[in-house]
Design an enzyme around this catalytic site. Structure first.
Site, PDB file in Angstrom:
ATOM      1  N   LYS A  44      84.083  35.090  65.414  1.00 12.97           N
ATOM      2  CA  LYS A  44      83.017  34.184  65.865  1.00 12.97           C
ATOM      3  C   LYS A  44      82.296  33.640  64.633  1.00 12.97           C
ATOM      4  O   LYS A  44      82.022  34.397  63.678  1.00 12.97           O
ATOM      5  CB  LYS A  44      82.015  34.958  66.740  1.00 12.97           C
ATOM      6  CG  LYS A  44      80.706  34.216  67.007  1.00 12.97           C
ATOM      7  CD  LYS A  44      80.897  32.943  67.820  1.00 12.97           C
ATOM      8  CE  LYS A  44      79.592  32.171  68.007  1.00 12.97           C
ATOM      9  NZ  LYS A  44      79.783  30.854  68.670  1.00 12.97           N
ATOM     10  N   CYS A 130      79.248  22.647  64.929  1.00 11.01           N
ATOM     11  CA  CYS A 130      78.628  23.321  66.067  1.00 11.01           C
ATOM     12  C   CYS A 130      77.672  22.340  66.757  1.00 11.01           C
ATOM     13  O   CYS A 130      76.712  21.874  66.157  1.00 11.01           O
ATOM     14  CB  CYS A 130      77.852  24.558  65.630  1.00 11.01           C
ATOM     15  SG  CYS A 130      77.093  25.376  67.052  1.00 11.01           S
TER      16      CYS A 130
HETATM   17  C1  LIG Z   1      79.408  27.692  66.191  1.00 11.23           C
HETATM   18  C2  LIG Z   1      78.846  27.167  67.263  1.00 11.23           C
HETATM   19  C3  LIG Z   1      79.604  26.589  68.371  1.00 11.23           C
HETATM   20  C4  LIG Z   1      79.245  26.834  69.674  1.00 11.23           C
HETATM   21  C5  LIG Z   1      78.059  27.647  70.047  1.00 11.23           C
HETATM   22  O1  LIG Z   1      77.870  28.774  69.518  1.00 11.23           O
HETATM   23  O2  LIG Z   1      77.277  27.108  70.872  1.00 11.23           O
HETATM   24  N1  LIG Z   1      79.931  26.271  70.715  1.00 11.23           N
HETATM   25  C6  LIG Z   1      81.013  25.443  70.483  1.00 11.23           C
HETATM   26  O3  LIG Z   1      81.642  24.931  71.439  1.00 11.23           O
HETATM   27  N2  LIG Z   1      81.402  25.213  69.210  1.00 11.23           N
HETATM   28  C7  LIG Z   1      80.752  25.740  68.133  1.00 11.23           C
HETATM   29  O4  LIG Z   1      81.159  25.471  66.983  1.00 11.23           O
END
Ligand SMILES: C=Cc1c(C(=O)O)[nH]c(=O)[nH]c1=O
Length: 311
Positions: A44, A130
């Site tokens: 993550k 993000c």
């Molecule tokens: C790192 C945050 C990301 C997130 C998030 O943590 O909201 N959601 C996504 O679809 N892509 C992202 O790159």
């Protein structure tokens, strides 16, 4: 059919892996990925410190995909760096990917320095896309900021580095972004991240699906497949051949994996479908890809990778 995937000087049992953010938050989830038919994994996206993320519900599975506004919840860089350092000591574990997504360029650079000074021997993914940290515009939609970020990153980071990109929707954007990326010794690009700020509406309840941002969130799943394939192919056509491509977005079955590889992907990542099915999805996707390859008379990925035909 032989599903072995090569990626720079690394070899993976299949070209399949998780998309960052899905099933990769805890060491238990990461271990389950290693035990699956995935060729490798990515953690993550991390910030330096623990982040709780946005209020829930912040993720929803939908008939045609998913919507999320997680808000970058994560256990902090040290948690994931410790994990990959411990795992890389095991010769049976493939080369791993470590993702970082700082809230600021300074945070990104601090994390890159920390990783650079470590013994991490895998690949680092700098997430420039993000869409769900309120008030934080996506770096990769600001071409000047992207260029500044990459210049600063390569000044201090000497290990293999890739970038996670958002989808682009205009051919001149592909030209501009590829021209920037080609100036740097990137190991790879990962395209696409979720299609930012979609809005799912439940007609029965007359309500949005997720709590953060009034219901606006990144789209994944079938909704995004044609956009993902376009971004993979557009960058394959424009980038230096030394910059590999990880194709992410909209993979539900073996045919979708085949299409990403045909478009030019070297590895593919699965997000929404992994969320829906769990790590067994990689067993099904590998079997379906092998069946397609056998039916077409292909023996290895190189037989068809990047060989999309036009009319
Ligand atoms: C790192 C945050 C990301 C997130 C998030 O943590 O909201 N959601 C996504 O679809 N892509 C992202 O790159």
């Amino acid at each position: 059919a032989d599903l072995t995937a090569s990626f720079h000087d690394h070899t993976f049992q299949t070209p399949l892996m998780n998309a960052s953010g899905v099933y990769c938050y805890t060491t238990e989830e990461l271990d389950n990925l290693l035990a699956s038919k995935a060729g490798t994994l990515v953690t993550k996206s991390a910030t330096i410190n623990y982040r709780a993320g946005n209020p829930e519900p912040r993720y929803r599975n939908l008939a045609l995909g998913s919507i999320n506004s997680m808000g970058l919840p994560n256990e902090g860089l040290a948690y994931y760096l410790d994990y990959v350092l411990k795992k890389q000591a095991d010769p049976t574990v493939p080369t791993l990917f470590l993702s970082v997504a700082g809230i600021s360029m300074a945070e990104d650079l601090d994390m890159l320095s920390t990783i650079d000074q470590s013994d991490f021997n895998g690949l680092t993914e700098l997430n420039l896309s993000c869409p769900n940290v309120p008030g934080k515009p996506q770096v990769a939609y600001d071409f000047e900021a992207t260029e500044k970020m990459l210049a600063a990153a390569f000044e201090r980071f000497h290990k293999p580095l890739g970038v996670k990109l958002p989808p682009y929707f205009d051919l001149t954007q592909f030209d501009i972004v590829a021209q920037i990326l080609n100036q740097y010794p990137l190991a790879y690009i990962n395209t696409i991240n979720s299609i930012g700020n979609g809005l799912y509406i439940d007609v029965d309840s007359e309500t949005v699906a997720i709590k953060p941002k009034g219901g606006f969130g990144g789209l994944g799943g079938a909704y995004v497949l044609p956009t993902a394939l376009a971004n993979v192919h557009a960058f394959r056509q424009r980038l230096n051949p030394e910059i590999a491509i990880i194709g992410t977005g909209g993979i539900e079955n073996g045919a979708d994996v085949f299409a990403h590889l045909l478009a030019g992907a070297d590895l593919v990542q699965v997000g929404t479908q992994l969320m829906k099915d769990g790590p067994d999805v990689f067993t099904r996707l590998a079997a379906e890809l092998a069946d397609i390859m056998n039916a077409k008379g292909y023996h290895k990925l190189a037989d068809f990778k990047g060989k999309l035909k036009t009319l």
